[in-house]
Design an enzyme around this catalytic site. Structure first.
Site, mmCIF file in Angstrom:
data_model
loop_
_atom_site.group_PDB
_atom_site.id
_atom_site.type_symbol
_atom_site.label_atom_id
_atom_site.label_comp_id
_atom_site.label_asym_id
_atom_site.label_seq_id
_atom_site.Cartn_x
_atom_site.Cartn_y
_atom_site.Cartn_z
ATOM 1 N N ASP A 52 44.224 54.636 38.386
ATOM 2 C CA ASP A 52 44.840 55.510 37.392
ATOM 3 C C ASP A 52 43.850 56.588 36.965
ATOM 4 O O ASP A 52 42.660 56.539 37.286
ATOM 5 C CB ASP A 52 45.251 54.702 36.163
ATOM 6 N N TYR A 111 38.295 43.763 39.663
ATOM 7 C CA TYR A 111 38.325 44.720 38.563
ATOM 8 C C TYR A 111 37.369 44.238 37.484
ATOM 9 O O TYR A 111 37.281 43.040 37.225
ATOM 10 C CB TYR A 111 39.737 44.844 37.980
#
Length: 168
Positions: A52, A111
């Site tokens: 993103d 992540y």
């Protein structure tokens, strides 16, 4: 046509995400423009996943097919040279088989989400961590996090176009 795996790192603050979009900067566009600048080839880079806007990466994998013949080191150097001043770097180039696909050959993703819990403002970690100046109750958070362990059905969080085989 040789296929190359690119291992990348980038500071996502300069981009509106990985994927090429109209009228906004993306990591994919910066890389494709850099490849075109030295090779003259119009290519499509395929990423292992999309990030993103504002998200950084330290081991993002992509692949590209090129007609131009050159050493792996020369390819890495050429792309990095033409990426300037974008905050993107190719940290490794590997020749791979034609059936390698950055997205579909991926075996895992990792992540890291960082929270800095202190009153003082962020300096070194500014833009790379979430600053919480009020003290958090770690024990309460650990207790709540236990509910996330195990198998869960994420149907209500899926897009109608989701390509995952299962919502579990």
């Amino acid at each position: 046509m040789p296929r190359f795996k690119l291992t990348l790192e980038y500071d996502g603050r300069a981009f509106q995400g990985w994927q090429r979009q109209k009228n906004v900067p993306s990591v994919q566009e910066a890389l494709e423009t850099a490849v075109h600048a030295f090779s003259g080839e119009t290519v499509t880079l395929h990423g292992a996943g999309r990030t993103d806007a504002g998200v950084h990466a330290t081991g993002q994998v992509a692949h590209v097919d090129l007609d131009k013949v050159m050493s792996l080191e020369s390819l890495q150097n050429a792309i990095n040279h033409h990426l300037r001043p974008h905050p993107v770097a190719v940290v490794k180039v590997t020749a791979v088989a034609d059936d390698f696909h950055a997205r579909f050959s991926a075996v895992g993703r990792r992540y890291v989400y960082r929270i800095v819990n202190r009153r003082a403002p962020l300096i070194i970690d500014l833009g790379r961590a979430w600053h919480l100046p009020a003290m958090i109750e770690v024990e309460v958070m650990q207790e709540a996090a236990q509910r996330l362990i195990g198998k869960h059905d994420f149907t209500s969080f899926r897009s109608a176009a989701c390509q995952s085989k299962s919502p579990v």
